[in-house]
Design an enzyme around this catalytic site. Structure first.
Site, short mmCIF file in Angstrom:
data_model
loop_
_atom_site.label_atom_id
_atom_site.label_comp_id
_atom_site.label_asym_id
_atom_site.label_seq_id
_atom_site.Cartn_x
_atom_site.Cartn_y
_atom_site.Cartn_z
N THR A 33 -3.47 -12.30 4.06
CA THR A 33 -3.30 -11.06 3.28
C THR A 33 -3.05 -11.39 1.81
OG1 THR A 33 -2.20 -10.11 5.23
CG2 THR A 33 -2.05 -8.86 3.19
N ARG A 37 -0.57 -19.29 3.06
CA ARG A 37 0.88 -19.31 3.27
C ARG A 37 1.18 -20.11 4.52
NH1 ARG A 37 3.88 -13.62 2.41
NH2 ARG A 37 2.63 -13.66 0.51
N SER A 128 5.97 -15.25 -1.42
CA SER A 128 6.50 -13.91 -1.59
C SER A 128 7.87 -13.70 -0.94
CB SER A 128 5.47 -12.90 -1.07
OG SER A 128 5.88 -11.61 -1.33
N HIS A 129 7.92 -12.83 0.06
CA HIS A 129 9.19 -12.45 0.67
C HIS A 129 9.58 -13.37 1.82
CE1 HIS A 129 5.69 -10.70 2.48
NE2 HIS A 129 6.34 -10.68 3.63
N LYS A 141 -1.43 -18.58 -4.22
CA LYS A 141 -2.32 -17.43 -4.38
C LYS A 141 -3.21 -17.72 -5.59
CE LYS A 141 1.26 -14.46 -4.82
NZ LYS A 141 1.92 -13.15 -4.90
N ASP A 293 11.88 -9.10 -4.40
CA ASP A 293 11.56 -10.16 -3.45
C ASP A 293 11.37 -11.51 -4.14
OD1 ASP A 293 9.08 -9.77 -4.64
OD2 ASP A 293 7.99 -10.18 -2.79
N ASP A 295 8.92 -13.38 -5.23
CA ASP A 295 8.07 -13.56 -6.41
C ASP A 295 8.06 -12.33 -7.32
OD1 ASP A 295 6.74 -12.08 -4.47
OD2 ASP A 295 4.76 -12.73 -5.14
N ASP A 297 7.34 -9.07 -6.96
CA ASP A 297 6.38 -7.96 -6.99
C ASP A 297 6.82 -6.77 -6.15
OD1 ASP A 297 5.94 -9.22 -4.59
OD2 ASP A 297 3.80 -9.61 -4.91
N ARG A 298 7.91 -6.91 -5.42
CA ARG A 298 8.40 -5.78 -4.62
C ARG A 298 9.76 -5.32 -5.12
NH1 ARG A 298 7.45 -7.16 1.71
NH2 ARG A 298 5.28 -7.77 1.48
N GLU A 379 2.22 0.49 -1.77
CA GLU A 379 2.22 0.22 -0.34
C GLU A 379 3.60 0.52 0.23
OE1 GLU A 379 -0.44 -3.17 1.02
OE2 GLU A 379 0.59 -4.07 -0.68
N GLU A 380 3.63 0.79 1.53
CA GLU A 380 4.90 1.09 2.19
C GLU A 380 5.82 -0.14 2.24
OE1 GLU A 380 5.19 -0.82 5.05
OE2 GLU A 380 3.11 -1.44 4.71
N SER A 381 5.28 -1.31 1.94
CA SER A 381 6.05 -2.55 2.04
C SER A 381 6.83 -2.85 0.75
CB SER A 381 5.12 -3.69 2.40
OG SER A 381 4.01 -3.70 1.52
N LYS A 392 1.34 -5.78 -7.77
CA LYS A 392 2.47 -4.89 -7.67
C LYS A 392 3.60 -5.48 -8.50
CE LYS A 392 3.51 -6.64 -3.01
NZ LYS A 392 2.31 -7.12 -2.34
N ARG A 512 3.40 -4.87 13.48
CA ARG A 512 4.02 -3.78 12.73
C ARG A 512 3.57 -2.46 13.35
NH1 ARG A 512 5.90 -6.91 8.74
NH2 ARG A 512 4.50 -8.26 7.52
C1 G1P Z 1 2.63 -7.72 3.87
C2 G1P Z 1 2.71 -6.23 3.58
C3 G1P Z 1 1.58 -5.82 2.67
C4 G1P Z 1 1.60 -6.68 1.40
C5 G1P Z 1 1.59 -8.15 1.78
C6 G1P Z 1 1.74 -9.05 0.56
O1 G1P Z 1 1.42 -8.02 4.54
O2 G1P Z 1 2.70 -5.47 4.76
O3 G1P Z 1 1.69 -4.46 2.35
O4 G1P Z 1 0.50 -6.40 0.59
O5 G1P Z 1 2.67 -8.43 2.67
O6 G1P Z 1 2.92 -8.82 -0.13
P1 G1P Z 1 1.30 -8.17 6.12
O7 G1P Z 1 2.34 -9.18 6.53
O8 G1P Z 1 1.62 -6.83 6.70
O9 G1P Z 1 -0.11 -8.60 6.35
ZN ZN Z 2 6.05 -10.66 -3.16
#
Ligand code: G1P
Ligand code: ZN
Length: 559
Positions: A33, A37, A128-129, A141, A293, A295, A297-298, A379-381, A392, A512
């Site tokens: 995504t 990673r 990221s997170h 990335k 988070d 990096d 972006d959230r 996004e909802e995340s 983001k 999810r």
């Molecule tokens: C998750 C989030 C998605 C976000 C991505 C990268 O991806 O759900 O919205 O864009 O991290 O930060 P997922 O683990 O669901 O594929």
């Molecule tokens: Zn991130």
């Protein structure tokens, strides 16, 4: 994109030696995504990082003419990996590298630098997170010239290169000093070390009313708590909120980026940002809380004893954008990822603008932003962003909210409740089942897919099903089609259940489940989402058999 000719000889050049190292492909270097990673231990295998970076360079053209931005979120391996990348870039003859001081750049700041310097792309070192540290995760990335995540045709080409790679180029040299701004040369490559915050802060100042924000934050009457979670936003939030806008010292918590994020999980949600959640639940509590988070972006937005669902946050931002200087001219359109609630659609309808529904992942917003079809997306995340960048942007979302608060002179809770009164409330929750057995997860999804064919017209959880599908997206700009992006059960009343497997996890699989129901009646807007959605949650669990099949008592994380 073609493969460049590979050098085969060992070249001596001054005291530096460009080496061509023989290697074998790794089978698992397919970006997900959001980039490649993996566990740190995977990245630290001999040649693993080098293979991927060489594959990336092989996928690019005219390296001597290229400028690339490089930085990361400071997690374990950032420091070593960046030195390898610099040495490989020089050995491959990349023209210029712009590197964040200390090897640090938040993802949005990297996007900002790419755009501000007209660079051809960037390499962001981040998972990221996901947790960091020696036993945690690492990631890479690649972003392209618009500042955004590489589109699939580019990541596919990089992956293709990883499958056939036989050698990579690297220079033997001492580490480059990244602790001070300035410029050095490595072979023919110009390496410029820059302040990671300056360009980004300047961009924020253009978008928001900094005088108004200074009045709000510097007056001592409005308290903010920003939890940087020992990740990359610490230096950004401290520079902008405390030093520039006059928020009280101590406003930014956990502001020093640490390689293991202090042992925490830098995912700003109600489970992992528990320190902030407790502070905001206390009496008295600060007026505004936010966490960011790994990096940057959230962002999670909190009021006093009040959680703003990320889907609501984007809708509220869109509805109030006219109050923010950078968006006063109006929004061209908006977009949300498919699982994000439809609260944004209601705002778009009222504004008379288009609302696009894209697959999960920021890269799908790129074409919509570049073509001027949308101004704001999310996004909802916990990710929201706009045309100011192609990523983001957590701190941007925080400043946006603060600017709206400064304009409206209302609390977070008042603003959200007013929004619900005005538009109705899209009750929403996401249940994550993390690290479940990958085979079980795939079985659940494939059985659901079969089952869904028989569901239309039936009533479950008290709602009648209109249709079921596996979400597919056709990009309106380049016509590319992306399939199998989530199983959707769409109800006649607009409610939805969506099942999706995560594309960012590194252990087992993460399922999810996204659940949404619209309620117009304001007497019910104060309900707890888990209670309001109980019927649909039970139906979603029952249909998938998630609890019995995983033996879990419930989700790992509820948002
Ligand atoms: C998750 C989030 C998605 C976000 C991505 C990268 O991806 O759900 O919205 O864009 O991290 O930060 P997922 O683990 O669901 O594929
Ligand atoms: Zn991130």
């Amino acid at each position: 994109m073609g493969t460049r000719n590979q050098p085969t000889s060992v070249l001596e050049s001054g005291i530096m030696k460009i080496r061509t190292v023989t290697t074998e492909p790794f089978a698992d270097q397919k970006p997900g995504t959001s980039g490649l990673r993996k566990k740190v231990s995977v990245f630290r295998q001999p040649h693993y990082l080098e293979n991927f970076i060489q594959a990336l360079f092989n996928a690019l053209h005219d390296l001597p003419t290229l400028t690339l931005v490089i930085g990361g979120d400071g997690r374990f391996h950032n420091r070593d990996a960046i030195q390898v990348i610099l040495r490989m870039a020089a050995a491959n003859g990349v023209g210029r590298l712009i590197v964040g001081r200390g090897g640090l750049l938040s993802t949005p700041a990297a996007s900002c630098l790419i755009r501000a310097h007209g660079a051809n792309g960037g390499i962001i070192l981040s998972a990221s997170h996901n947790p960091g540290g020696v036993n945690g995760d690492f990631g890479i990335k690649f972003n392209v010239a618009n500042g955004g995540p590489a589109p699939e045709r580019v990541t596919e080409e990089i992956f293709r290169q990883t499958q056939t790679i036989r050698q990579y180029r690297i220079i033997d040299s001492d580490d480059i000093d990244l602790s001070r701004d300035g410029e050095v040369r490595l072979e023919n490559t110009r390496i410029t070390v820059v302040d990671p915050v300056a360009d980004y802060a300047a961009l924020m100042e253009k978008l928001f009313d900094f005088d108004r924000l200074q009045d709000l934050l510097g007056g001592g009457m409005f308290n903010v708590c920003f939890d940087a979670m020992h990740a990359v936003t610490g230096p950004y939030a401290t520079a902008i909120l405390e030093r520039r806008l006059g928020a009280m010292p101590g406003t930014v918590l956990n502001y020093t980026p640490l390689v293991d994020f202090g042992g925490g999980h830098p995912d700003p949600n109600l489970t992992y940002a528990s320190e902030l959640v407790e502070i905001m639940a206390a009496t008295p509590a600060p007026d505004f809380g936010a966490a960011s988070d790994g990096d940057g972006d959230r962002a999670m937005i909190l009021g006093q004893r009040f959680f703003v669902s990320p889907s609501d946050s984007i809708a509220v931002m869109a509805a109030n954008a006219h109050l923010v200087p950078g968006y006063r001219g109006g929004l061209a359109g908006v977009a949300r990822s498919m699982p994000t609630s439809q609260a944004l659609d209601r705002v778009a309808k009222r504004l008379g603008i288009d609302c696009y529904e894209t697959p999960t992942g920021w890269k799908y917003f790129g074409n919509l932003l570049d073509s001027g079809r949308i101004t704001l997306c999310g996004e909802e995340s916990f990710g929201a962003g706009s045309s100011h960048l192609r990523e983001k942007d957590g701190l941007w979302a925080v400043l946006f909210w603060l600017d709206v608060i400064a304009a409206r002179r209302q609390s977070v809770e008042q603003i959200v409740r007013a929004h619900w009164r005005d538009y109705g409330r899209n009750f929403y929750t996401r249940h994550d089942y993390e690290n479940i057995d990958a085979n079980v997860a795939h079985d659940i999804v494939s059985e659901l897919r079969t089952k869904m064919a028989t569901l239309s017209g039936k009533t479950i959880g008290g709602h009648q099903i209109a249709k079921c599908d596996d979400f597919s997206y056709t990009d309106p700009v380049d016509g590319s089609v992306t399939q199998q992006q989530g199983l959707r059960i769409l109800f006649r009343d607009g409610s939805r259940i969506v099942y999706r497997l995560s594309g960012t996890g590194t252990e087992g699989a993460t399922l999810r489940i996204y659940i949404e129901q619209y309620v117009a009646d304001s007497a019910r807007h104060g309900d707890d989402p888990q209670t309001a959605l109980a019927g649909l949650i039970a139906a979603a669990n029952h249909l998938s058999g998630i609890l019995t099949r995983t033996g879990r008592g419930g989700p790992t994380v509820i948002t």
